[in-house]
Motif scaffolding. Sequence first.
Motif, PDB file in Angstrom:
ATOM      1  N   ILE A  10       0.831  -1.210   0.000  1.00 59.16           N
ATOM      2  CA  ILE A  10       0.000   0.000   0.000  1.00 59.16           C
ATOM      3  C   ILE A  10       0.861   1.254   0.000  1.00 59.16           C
ATOM      4  O   ILE A  10       0.612   2.195  -0.758  1.00 59.16           O
ATOM      5  N   VAL A  11       1.889   1.267   0.820  1.00 59.56           N
ATOM      6  CA  VAL A  11       2.762   2.438   0.859  1.00 59.56           C
ATOM      7  C   VAL A  11       3.492   2.584  -0.484  1.00 59.56           C
ATOM      8  O   VAL A  11       3.657   3.682  -0.997  1.00 59.56           O
ATOM      9  N   GLY A  12       3.873   1.452  -1.075  1.00 56.17           N
ATOM     10  CA  GLY A  12       4.525   1.467  -2.383  1.00 56.17           C
ATOM     11  C   GLY A  12       3.643   2.090  -3.444  1.00 56.17           C
ATOM     12  O   GLY A  12       4.094   2.919  -4.248  1.00 56.17           O
ATOM     13  N   ARG A  13       2.375   1.713  -3.432  1.00 56.47           N
ATOM     14  CA  ARG A  13       1.442   2.276  -4.427  1.00 56.47           C
ATOM     15  C   ARG A  13       1.219   3.766  -4.183  1.00 56.47           C
ATOM     16  O   ARG A  13       1.161   4.560  -5.127  1.00 56.47           O
ATOM     17  N   ALA A  14       1.090   4.145  -2.912  1.00 49.42           N
ATOM     18  CA  ALA A  14       0.891   5.563  -2.579  1.00 49.42           C
ATOM     19  C   ALA A  14       2.104   6.379  -3.037  1.00 49.42           C
ATOM     20  O   ALA A  14       1.978   7.498  -3.528  1.00 49.42           O
ATOM     21  N   TYR A  15       3.253   5.788  -2.893  1.00 48.00           N
ATOM     22  CA  TYR A  15       4.507   6.433  -3.265  1.00 48.00           C
ATOM     23  C   TYR A  15       4.575   6.569  -4.780  1.00 48.00           C
ATOM     24  O   TYR A  15       4.883   7.633  -5.314  1.00 48.00           O
ATOM     25  N   GLU A  16       4.212   5.481  -5.478  1.00 44.07           N
ATOM     26  CA  GLU A  16       4.261   5.498  -6.941  1.00 44.07           C
ATOM     27  C   GLU A  16       3.245   6.474  -7.528  1.00 44.07           C
ATOM     28  O   GLU A  16       3.524   7.157  -8.502  1.00 44.07           O
ATOM     29  N   SER A  17       2.065   6.530  -6.930  1.00 43.90           N
ATOM     30  CA  SER A  17       1.029   7.419  -7.466  1.00 43.90           C
ATOM     31  C   SER A  17       1.181   8.836  -6.904  1.00 43.90           C
ATOM     32  O   SER A  17       0.320   9.677  -7.098  1.00 43.90           O
ATOM     33  N   GLU A  18       2.255   9.059  -6.186  1.00 39.31           N
ATOM     34  CA  GLU A  18       2.612  10.377  -5.660  1.00 39.31           C
ATOM     35  C   GLU A  18       1.598  10.955  -4.685  1.00 39.31           C
ATOM     36  O   GLU A  18       1.468  12.165  -4.548  1.00 39.31           O
ATOM     37  N   LEU A  19       0.868  10.062  -4.002  1.00 41.06           N
ATOM     38  CA  LEU A  19       0.009  10.523  -2.909  1.00 41.06           C
ATOM     39  C   LEU A  19       0.867  10.886  -1.712  1.00 41.06           C
ATOM     40  O   LEU A  19       0.489  11.712  -0.890  1.00 41.06           O
ATOM     41  N   ILE A  20       2.008  10.200  -1.599  1.00 39.71           N
ATOM     42  CA  ILE A  20       3.018  10.625  -0.627  1.00 39.71           C
ATOM     43  C   ILE A  20       4.364  10.672  -1.357  1.00 39.71           C
ATOM     44  O   ILE A  20       4.558   9.983  -2.355  1.00 39.71           O
ATOM     45  N   GLY A  21       5.253  11.471  -0.852  1.00 40.45           N
ATOM     46  CA  GLY A  21       6.612  11.490  -1.386  1.00 40.45           C
ATOM     47  C   GLY A  21       7.578  11.327  -0.231  1.00 40.45           C
ATOM     48  O   GLY A  21       7.368  11.911   0.825  1.00 40.45           O
ATOM     49  N   VAL A  22       8.574  10.500  -0.404  1.00 38.17           N
ATOM     50  CA  VAL A  22       9.558  10.306   0.656  1.00 38.17           C
ATOM     51  C   VAL A  22      10.960  10.457   0.076  1.00 38.17           C
ATOM     52  O   VAL A  22      11.295   9.805  -0.913  1.00 38.17           O
ATOM     53  N   ASN A  23      11.722  11.348   0.650  1.00 41.98           N
ATOM     54  CA  ASN A  23      13.132  11.468   0.283  1.00 41.98           C
ATOM     55  C   ASN A  23      13.963  10.965   1.444  1.00 41.98           C
ATOM     56  O   ASN A  23      13.870  11.511   2.533  1.00 41.98           O
ATOM     57  N   VAL A  24      14.728   9.934   1.226  1.00 42.00           N
ATOM     58  CA  VAL A  24      15.570   9.392   2.289  1.00 42.00           C
ATOM     59  C   VAL A  24      16.966  10.005   2.153  1.00 42.00           C
ATOM     60  O   VAL A  24      17.571   9.949   1.086  1.00 42.00           O
ATOM     61  N   ARG A  25      17.407  10.612   3.227  1.00 40.86           N
ATOM     62  CA  ARG A  25      18.729  11.247   3.201  1.00 40.86           C
ATOM     63  C   ARG A  25      19.590  10.685   4.324  1.00 40.86           C
ATOM     64  O   ARG A  25      19.070  10.221   5.326  1.00 40.86           O
ATOM     65  N   ASN A  26      20.885  10.725   4.129  1.00 40.59           N
ATOM     66  CA  ASN A  26      21.826  10.212   5.126  1.00 40.59           C
ATOM     67  C   ASN A  26      22.593  11.373   5.740  1.00 40.59           C
ATOM     68  O   ASN A  26      23.272  12.119   5.026  1.00 40.59           O
ATOM     69  N   VAL A  27      22.482  11.503   7.060  1.00 46.68           N
ATOM     70  CA  VAL A  27      23.149  12.606   7.763  1.00 46.68           C
ATOM     71  C   VAL A  27      24.664  12.606   7.499  1.00 46.68           C
ATOM     72  O   VAL A  27      25.304  13.662   7.476  1.00 46.68           O
ATOM     73  N   ARG A  28      25.200  11.410   7.281  1.00 45.57           N
ATOM     74  CA  ARG A  28      26.643  11.324   7.002  1.00 45.57           C
ATOM     75  C   ARG A  28      27.055  12.193   5.810  1.00 45.57           C
ATOM     76  O   ARG A  28      28.198  12.654   5.737  1.00 45.57           O
ATOM     77  N   ASP A  29      26.128  12.404   4.887  1.00 41.83           N
ATOM     78  CA  ASP A  29      26.463  13.239   3.718  1.00 41.83           C
ATOM     79  C   ASP A  29      26.739  14.685   4.106  1.00 41.83           C
ATOM     80  O   ASP A  29      27.241  15.457   3.292  1.00 41.83           O
ATOM     81  N   TRP A  30      26.393  15.064   5.328  1.00 42.42           N
ATOM     82  CA  TRP A  30      26.660  16.435   5.781  1.00 42.42           C
ATOM     83  C   TRP A  30      27.839  16.505   6.753  1.00 42.42           C
ATOM     84  O   TRP A  30      28.113  17.546   7.323  1.00 42.42           O
ATOM     85  N   ALA A  31      28.486  15.354   6.960  1.00 36.42           N
ATOM     86  CA  ALA A  31      29.705  15.362   7.781  1.00 36.42           C
ATOM     87  C   ALA A  31      30.831  15.943   6.938  1.00 36.42           C
ATOM     88  O   ALA A  31      30.914  15.685   5.731  1.00 36.42           O
ATOM     89  N   THR A  32      31.658  16.752   7.560  1.00 42.59           N
ATOM     90  CA  THR A  32      32.657  17.473   6.762  1.00 42.59           C
ATOM     91  C   THR A  32      34.052  16.843   6.839  1.00 42.59           C
ATOM     92  O   THR A  32      34.913  17.182   6.050  1.00 42.59           O
ATOM     93  N   ASP A  33      34.249  15.917   7.769  1.00 35.41           N
ATOM     94  CA  ASP A  33      35.592  15.333   7.896  1.00 35.41           C
ATOM     95  C   ASP A  33      35.774  14.172   6.919  1.00 35.41           C
ATOM     96  O   ASP A  33      34.809  13.679   6.324  1.00 35.41           O
ATOM     97  N   LYS A  34      37.001  13.740   6.817  1.00 32.06           N
ATOM     98  CA  LYS A  34      37.369  12.724   5.840  1.00 32.06           C
ATOM     99  C   LYS A  34      36.584  11.425   6.038  1.00 32.06           C
ATOM    100  O   LYS A  34      36.156  10.787   5.081  1.00 32.06           O
ATOM    101  N   HIS A  35      36.375  11.020   7.286  1.00 33.62           N
ATOM    102  CA  HIS A  35      35.712   9.740   7.554  1.00 33.62           C
ATOM    103  C   HIS A  35      34.202   9.882   7.712  1.00 33.62           C
ATOM    104  O   HIS A  35      33.526   8.921   8.047  1.00 33.62           O
TER     105      HIS A  35
END
Length: 211
Positions: A10-35
Amino acid sequence: MLDGFLTESIVGRAYESELIGVNVRNVRDWATDKHRVTDDRPFGGGAGMVMRCEPVFAAMEAVQTPGCRRIYLTPDGDPFTAEKAEALSMEKHLVLLSGHYEGIDQRIRDNIIDEEISIGDYVLTNGTLAAAVVIDALARFIPGVLGDEKSLTHESFTRKLLDFPQYTRPAEYRGMSIPEVLLSGNHTEIEKWRTARQEEKTRQVRPDLLN
Ligand code: ADE
């Protein structure tokens, strides 16, 4: 963790038909150090690691929109309920922050979080499954997500009662029959029977809902 959940059922269909939109982001992408480190040891000592302010503030500032509701998933948050799910379903944009360590720096919670939610009195290894639970439960309140709108207005919890038992064909299976009233075609009697079963079940399993 969210891929399967977002593409299935059901969530998959809602997502596909754009009744809901979900963007999954990773906080690590905002870490500024090498690791790409997002956690550090707690001031004052103690076990476990704590999520650092910098990457979380930066991530939040990148994804938030004016008027969005910023939610932190945590076992010490407000209990999640059907009412809460319904209220959240009316929001235009939610930002769900899930912690992955022992906790997050309190300054995050104090300054860039609007609300804290717990999905139950147990501790998950991280808040991502809790975020999925919140998304799933609120999606069901969005018009068009459930095939049959009636199944929502009729269901338990919106009315603070647990559900009545359901049966489908065959009417007799391995010697087990179904309650006679369901075959009677008498809708008043069927409603009465169902309400009685709901009250009985709620009294047995969740008496707190009746108070
Ligand atoms: N993160 C870890 N455990 C949780 C819970 N029970 N509810 C919400 N977020 C969590």
